[in-house]
Structures are given as C-alpha cells and as structure tokens.
Design a protein around this motif. Structure first.
Motif, PDB file in Angstrom:
ATOM      1  N   CYS A  10      23.681   8.921 -61.531  1.00  0.00           N
ATOM      2  CA  CYS A  10      23.898  10.241 -61.642  1.00  0.00           C
ATOM      3  C   CYS A  10      23.682  10.521 -60.170  1.00  0.00           C
ATOM      4  CB  CYS A  10      22.785  10.874 -62.348  1.00  0.00           C
ATOM      5  SG  CYS A  10      22.508  12.710 -62.318  1.00  0.00           S
ATOM      6  N   SER A  11      24.513  11.582 -59.576  1.00  0.00           N
ATOM      7  CA  SER A  11      24.312  11.917 -58.193  1.00  0.00           C
ATOM      8  C   SER A  11      23.208  12.912 -58.158  1.00  0.00           C
ATOM      9  CB  SER A  11      25.748  12.453 -57.792  1.00  0.00           C
ATOM     10  OG  SER A  11      25.983  13.468 -58.576  1.00  0.00           O
ATOM     11  N   LEU A  36      27.953  13.767 -66.907  1.00  0.00           N
ATOM     12  CA  LEU A  36      28.278  12.391 -66.377  1.00  0.00           C
ATOM     13  C   LEU A  36      29.796  11.870 -66.993  1.00  0.00           C
ATOM     14  CD1 LEU A  36      25.008  10.106 -66.943  1.00  0.00           C
ATOM     15  CD2 LEU A  36      25.767  11.273 -65.001  1.00  0.00           C
ATOM     16  N   HIS A  48      31.020  10.507 -61.349  1.00  0.00           N
ATOM     17  CA  HIS A  48      29.801   9.989 -60.569  1.00  0.00           C
ATOM     18  C   HIS A  48      30.048   8.353 -59.963  1.00  0.00           C
ATOM     19  CE1 HIS A  48      27.320  13.522 -61.511  1.00  0.00           C
ATOM     20  NE2 HIS A  48      27.927  13.514 -62.604  1.00  0.00           N
TER      21      HIS A  48
END
Length: 57
Positions: A10-11, A36, A48
């Motif tokens: 996850c960014s 996501l 992502h």
C-alpha cells in the motif's frame, strides 16, 4: 481455477497484503482502507507497488 497471487504494498500506509491477480471484487487495504485492486473482467488493475508473485503451496 488458474491464477496468481501477488503481494501488494500500500502506498499510503506501507502495509503489504496478498491479492488474487484476477480479483472479482474491489480489494481494500486491511489497515487504512485504500483501494489496492479493481476488477476489470480479467487481470485486476493494481495501481500500487507489486512486491512479489506468491508461489502456490
């Protein structure tokens, strides 16, 4: 059913989560709720970082 699993980072919160490559529903991060993966009718659209492809056990 053939398909691959990928570990996605996850960014937003840096959480890593395993996602099915042909996800049929929207997949959200278990920690922060960021989307996501989005289903497209084939391979899911993942915006992502893909950390690795997970081997079947």
């Amino acid at each position: 059913m053939a398909g691959t699993y990928v570990r996605v980072k996850c960014s937003d919160c840096e959480n890593e989560q395993i996602v099915f490559g042909k996800a049929a529903t929207t997949v959200s991060c278990a920690v922060c709720g960021t989307t996501l993966a989005v289903p497209t009718g084939g391979m899911a659209e993942i915006d992502h970082e893909i950390v690795e492809t997970v081997e079947a056990r």
